[in-house]
Each structure stands twice: as structure tokens, then as C-alpha cells.
Design a protein around this motif. Structure first.
Motif, short mmCIF file in Angstrom:
data_model
loop_
_atom_site.label_atom_id
_atom_site.label_comp_id
_atom_site.label_asym_id
_atom_site.label_seq_id
_atom_site.Cartn_x
_atom_site.Cartn_y
_atom_site.Cartn_z
N GLY A 216 -18.55 30.04 -60.56
CA GLY A 216 -18.48 29.23 -61.77
C GLY A 216 -19.79 29.22 -62.54
N MET A 217 -20.84 29.82 -61.95
CA MET A 217 -22.14 29.88 -62.64
C MET A 217 -22.94 31.06 -62.12
N TRP A 218 -23.51 31.80 -63.07
CA TRP A 218 -24.48 32.84 -62.76
C TRP A 218 -25.83 32.32 -63.20
N LEU A 219 -26.79 32.33 -62.29
CA LEU A 219 -28.12 31.81 -62.58
C LEU A 219 -29.13 32.92 -62.32
N THR A 220 -30.02 33.16 -63.30
CA THR A 220 -31.03 34.20 -63.14
C THR A 220 -32.43 33.58 -63.12
N HIS A 221 -33.31 34.30 -62.47
CA HIS A 221 -34.72 33.94 -62.42
C HIS A 221 -35.51 35.19 -62.75
N ASN A 222 -36.47 35.08 -63.67
CA ASN A 222 -37.36 36.18 -64.00
C ASN A 222 -38.78 35.66 -63.94
N GLY A 223 -39.46 35.91 -62.83
CA GLY A 223 -40.86 35.52 -62.68
C GLY A 223 -41.76 36.55 -63.31
N VAL A 224 -42.77 36.10 -64.07
CA VAL A 224 -43.69 37.01 -64.74
C VAL A 224 -45.14 36.60 -64.46
N VAL A 225 -46.03 37.55 -64.61
CA VAL A 225 -47.47 37.29 -64.46
C VAL A 225 -47.91 36.48 -65.67
N ARG A 226 -48.61 35.39 -65.41
CA ARG A 226 -49.14 34.57 -66.52
C ARG A 226 -50.67 34.68 -66.54
N ILE A 227 -51.23 34.37 -67.68
CA ILE A 227 -52.68 34.44 -67.87
C ILE A 227 -53.39 33.26 -67.18
N SER A 228 -52.67 32.16 -67.00
CA SER A 228 -53.24 30.97 -66.34
C SER A 228 -53.18 31.15 -64.83
N ALA A 229 -54.29 30.88 -64.16
CA ALA A 229 -54.36 31.02 -62.71
C ALA A 229 -53.45 30.00 -62.02
N ARG A 230 -52.98 30.38 -60.85
CA ARG A 230 -52.12 29.51 -60.06
C ARG A 230 -52.79 28.15 -59.82
N ALA A 231 -54.06 28.14 -59.46
CA ALA A 231 -54.77 26.89 -59.20
C ALA A 231 -54.86 26.01 -60.45
N GLU A 232 -54.96 26.64 -61.60
CA GLU A 232 -55.03 25.88 -62.85
C GLU A 232 -53.68 25.21 -63.15
N VAL A 233 -52.61 25.96 -63.00
CA VAL A 233 -51.28 25.46 -63.31
C VAL A 233 -50.80 24.43 -62.30
N ARG A 234 -51.04 24.70 -61.03
CA ARG A 234 -50.48 23.83 -59.98
C ARG A 234 -51.40 22.68 -59.60
N GLU A 235 -52.73 22.89 -59.70
CA GLU A 235 -53.66 21.88 -59.22
C GLU A 235 -54.58 21.34 -60.31
N GLY A 236 -54.47 21.85 -61.51
CA GLY A 236 -55.30 21.38 -62.62
C GLY A 236 -56.74 21.83 -62.56
N LYS A 237 -57.07 22.80 -61.70
CA LYS A 237 -58.44 23.30 -61.59
C LYS A 237 -58.72 24.30 -62.72
N GLU A 238 -59.91 24.20 -63.30
CA GLU A 238 -60.29 25.15 -64.34
C GLU A 238 -60.47 26.53 -63.73
N SER A 239 -60.13 27.55 -64.52
CA SER A 239 -60.22 28.91 -64.03
C SER A 239 -60.39 29.87 -65.19
N LYS A 240 -60.95 31.03 -64.89
CA LYS A 240 -60.99 32.11 -65.87
C LYS A 240 -59.56 32.63 -66.05
N PRO A 241 -59.29 33.31 -67.17
CA PRO A 241 -57.96 33.89 -67.38
C PRO A 241 -57.67 35.01 -66.37
N VAL A 242 -56.42 35.11 -65.98
CA VAL A 242 -55.97 36.19 -65.11
C VAL A 242 -55.83 37.43 -65.98
N ILE A 243 -56.45 38.54 -65.55
CA ILE A 243 -56.33 39.79 -66.31
C ILE A 243 -55.36 40.76 -65.63
N ALA A 244 -55.07 40.51 -64.35
CA ALA A 244 -54.12 41.35 -63.61
C ALA A 244 -53.77 40.65 -62.31
#
Length: 126
Positions: free
Chosen positions: A22-50
């Protein structure tokens, strides 16, 4: 990694249990420029380049097998990238076919969470 969600869904709708979905659900994870620690923990970080990304194929198959046994899940497919990825690049695609929205959402959270916590290695490059 070249994935067409349209083609995935078209093929999934021809699968054995598609009439129970009754439902098809998709997930598309992508690389973001914000570091994991910045997004999840609010820690400042340099931009992710790769990102260097890899995964354990046997663990992924085990996770998908368990996922197919979750309540109301009638279809499950995933594909993950490998190697050096840039911001905006696809990391992971998941397609879930479930009988109800709650079963689809719960399964997506559980499956993607387990893949991220026990199957993949992500190294952010600044």
C-alpha cells in the motif's frame, strides 16, 4: 552509482507480493557539505569537500534479510556507493514496499539506521 528510482519502482510493482503493498517508500542519502558532527551535535566544522565511503556487502545482505521479515514489509532493495564521493553525490538508495505507511516508515528508520551504524565506513574529508 547509477540508480533510477522510477525503474526500481516499476520492477518492484511486478514482484510477487506487489499486490500487498500500500506504500512505496524511498530513501536517497547524499553527501552533504556540513560535517556529521556539525549537523548532529552542533559542533563547528570546516566544510566537507569529499567523503571516502565503503560498506560490508555481507552485513548489508544480512540487514536486508532481517528487514524483509519486519511486519508488513513485502519488498526491500538497497544499493550503496563506494569510493570517493563529493557533496551532492548519492551514497545510498533504499526502496521499501509495505502494507501501511507506519510499517514502511518504521522499517526505513530501522534498516537505514542499522546500515549506517554497523555496515558502512564514512570518512569525511575537510
Amino acid at each position: 552509482m547509477k540508480v533510477s528510482i522510477d525503474e526500481w519502482i516499476k520492477a518492484a510493482k511486478e514482484s510477487e507480493n506487489a499486490s500487498k503493498v500500500g506504500m512505496w517508500l524511498t530513501h536517497n542519502g547524499v553527501v552533504r557539505i556540513s560535517a556529521r558532527a556539525e549537523v548532529r551535535e552542533g559542533k563547528e566544522s570546516k566544510p566537507v569537500i569529499a567523503m571516502e565511503f565503503s560498506y560490508d556487502a555481507e552485513k548489508l545482505q544480512a540487514i536486508l534479510s532481517r528487514g524483509k521479515a519486519l511486519p508488513g514489509i513485502y519488498y526491500l532493495k538497497a544499493e550503496l556507493a563506494t569510493g570517493r564521493l563529493l557533496p551532492g553525490d548519492d551514497i545510498m538508495f533504499v526502496l521499501i514496499g509495505a502494507d501501511t505507511r507506519p510499517h514502511a516508515v518504521d522499517a526505513l528508520n530501522e534498516i537505514v539506521g542499522e546500515i549506517k551504524s554497523s555496515c558502512v565506513v564514512e570518512k569525511e574529508i575537510f
